[in-house]
Design a protein around this motif. Structure first.
Motif, PDB file in Angstrom:
ATOM      1  N   VAL A 122      23.241  18.450  12.190  1.00  0.00           N
ATOM      2  CA  VAL A 122      23.863  17.328  11.457  1.00  0.00           C
ATOM      3  C   VAL A 122      24.739  18.194  10.624  1.00  0.00           C
ATOM      4  O   VAL A 122      24.522  19.301   9.870  1.00  0.00           O
ATOM      5  N   ASN A 123      26.151  17.977  10.846  1.00  0.00           N
ATOM      6  CA  ASN A 123      27.248  18.641  10.174  1.00  0.00           C
ATOM      7  C   ASN A 123      27.269  20.341  10.199  1.00  0.00           C
ATOM      8  O   ASN A 123      27.450  21.058   9.287  1.00  0.00           O
ATOM      9  N   TRP A 162      15.328  13.289   4.571  1.00  0.00           N
ATOM     10  CA  TRP A 162      16.715  13.384   5.011  1.00  0.00           C
ATOM     11  C   TRP A 162      17.289  12.554   5.791  1.00  0.00           C
ATOM     12  O   TRP A 162      16.703  12.440   7.091  1.00  0.00           O
ATOM     13  N   LEU A 199      20.748   9.983   7.579  1.00  0.00           N
ATOM     14  CA  LEU A 199      22.163   9.941   8.149  1.00  0.00           C
ATOM     15  C   LEU A 199      22.783   9.215   7.125  1.00  0.00           C
ATOM     16  O   LEU A 199      22.532   8.200   6.603  1.00  0.00           O
ATOM     17  N   LYS A 200      24.079   9.628   6.765  1.00  0.00           N
ATOM     18  CA  LYS A 200      24.867   8.912   5.665  1.00  0.00           C
ATOM     19  C   LYS A 200      26.322   8.902   6.308  1.00  0.00           C
ATOM     20  O   LYS A 200      26.632   9.820   7.174  1.00  0.00           O
ATOM     21  N   ASP A 212      28.741  11.814   8.232  1.00  0.00           N
ATOM     22  CA  ASP A 212      27.751  12.645   9.015  1.00  0.00           C
ATOM     23  C   ASP A 212      28.321  12.878  10.638  1.00  0.00           C
ATOM     24  O   ASP A 212      28.567  11.801  11.224  1.00  0.00           O
ATOM     25  N   ARG A 213      28.087  13.910  11.080  1.00  0.00           N
ATOM     26  CA  ARG A 213      28.245  14.155  12.379  1.00  0.00           C
ATOM     27  C   ARG A 213      26.795  14.687  12.987  1.00  0.00           C
ATOM     28  O   ARG A 213      26.638  15.735  12.715  1.00  0.00           O
ATOM     29  N   LEU A 214      26.460  14.102  14.229  1.00  0.00           N
ATOM     30  CA  LEU A 214      25.236  14.374  14.726  1.00  0.00           C
ATOM     31  C   LEU A 214      25.755  15.112  16.144  1.00  0.00           C
ATOM     32  O   LEU A 214      26.314  14.156  16.918  1.00  0.00           O
ATOM     33  N   GLN A 247      29.183  10.170  15.328  1.00  0.00           N
ATOM     34  CA  GLN A 247      29.852  10.152  14.126  1.00  0.00           C
ATOM     35  C   GLN A 247      29.454   8.687  13.324  1.00  0.00           C
ATOM     36  O   GLN A 247      29.559   7.760  13.740  1.00  0.00           O
TER      37      GLN A 247
END
Length: 289
Positions: free
Chosen positions: A208-209, A260, A262-263, A266-268, A281
């Motif tokens: 993530v990111n 935690w 995803l928001k 964010d890039r997964l 994204q």
């Protein structure tokens, strides 16, 4: 062999670009990526005789790729199938595979934006197996012969919806639009051999990111791919084009302290050795276009 879905057309993916199957076969095989699995053995024979080096190949933007299996008749997903994931969730190892589904409307290609439907969306990188030959009551020893190939998948999960009572809603919580990305293409088992990889021991993970959040190997599956096929096919036939999400290793957001999720922004990025990567994204619902 790498088999892709480019602009909803069946293609063979080469280092030079994409070869359109309907064109290269003179119409022997149609353009629909899903229909190829119904004639899988004939397709494999045709592709083996094709001179890929001389076939017309067109460079393409990977963002044009769709899911290599866009409309499976059946999609099976397996829970708690890595020892470390069961441990982080506080469960004993299952005696039989926990099975749920992800509804077909959630399937998407290997890259793109995903609208966040809530504040508790989690990641789960998974090896995905695609059936190429009807499997009914097959043995584990014979199971791999019924597989067309493998691909990468993400079992994105909205945890609040998933765990809402009185009975958990696993399938609904994992089936929002864009929650089942697959790709970037299907890889046949002989391709793994050429790459010197073991079909039963593939590294997988996601970030993530840029920060690694999951890392595992399919050798750590509680129920291996052959065992899953044997157990599922003992209950009902697995048909060509059916899909099995085989489970995820430790590192999901819901098991962390603090949790935690995803928001927006964010890039997964999810990767599996010998297959490739997925790139999602995330955007807020108000920013959906």
């Amino acid at each position: 062999m790498r088999i892709g879905n480019l602009d909803s057309r069946l293609v063979l993916v080469t280092d030079r670009g994409a070869v359109d199957v309907a064109t290269a076969s003179g119409g022997e095989f149609g353009p629909d990526p899903q229909e190829v699995y119904v004639r899988w053995e004939a397709f494999v024979d045709w592709a083996a005789a094709l001179d890929l080096d001389s076939a017309a190949a067109v460079p393409f933007d990977p963002e044009r790729l769709g899911a290599p299996v866009p409309r499976p008749g059946q999609l099976f997903a397996i829970g708690m199938n890595y020892r470390d994931h069961a441990a982080e969730a506080g469960f004993d190892l299952p005696e039989s595979p926990p099975v749920f589904t992800k509804f077909r409307g959630s399937i998407t290609g290997p890259s793109g934006r995903v609208v966040l439907p809530g504040e508790t969306v989690d990641w789960e990188v998974e090896l995905v197996v695609v059936i190429g030959r009807t499997a009914s009551r097959v043995s584990a020893e014979d199971a791999w012969s019924h597989v067309a190939g493998i691909t990468a998948g993400q079992d994105l999960s909205e945890r609040t919806t998933q765990l809402a009572g009185p009975a958990p809603q696993f399938s609904l919580g994992k089936s929002f639009p864009g929650f089942t990305p697959m790709g970037p293409w299907l890889v046949t088992l002989d391709e793994l051999v050429v790459a010197g990889l073991d079909r039963d021991a593939l590294d997988l993970g996601c970030s993530v990111n840029g920060e690694s959040v999951q890392k595992g190997n399919t050798a750590d599956l509680v129920f291996s791919v052959p065992e899953l096929i044997a157990r599922l096919s003992a209950v009902l036939p697995l048909e060509p084009g059916d899909v099995i999400f085989t489970g995820t290793p430790a590192g999901v957001g819901a098991a962390r302290d603090p949790r935690w999720f995803l928001k927006p922004g964010d890039r997964l990025v999810s990767t599996i050795a010998g297959i490739g990567e997925l790139d999602q994204q995330f955007v807020a619902a108000s920013k959906e276009m």
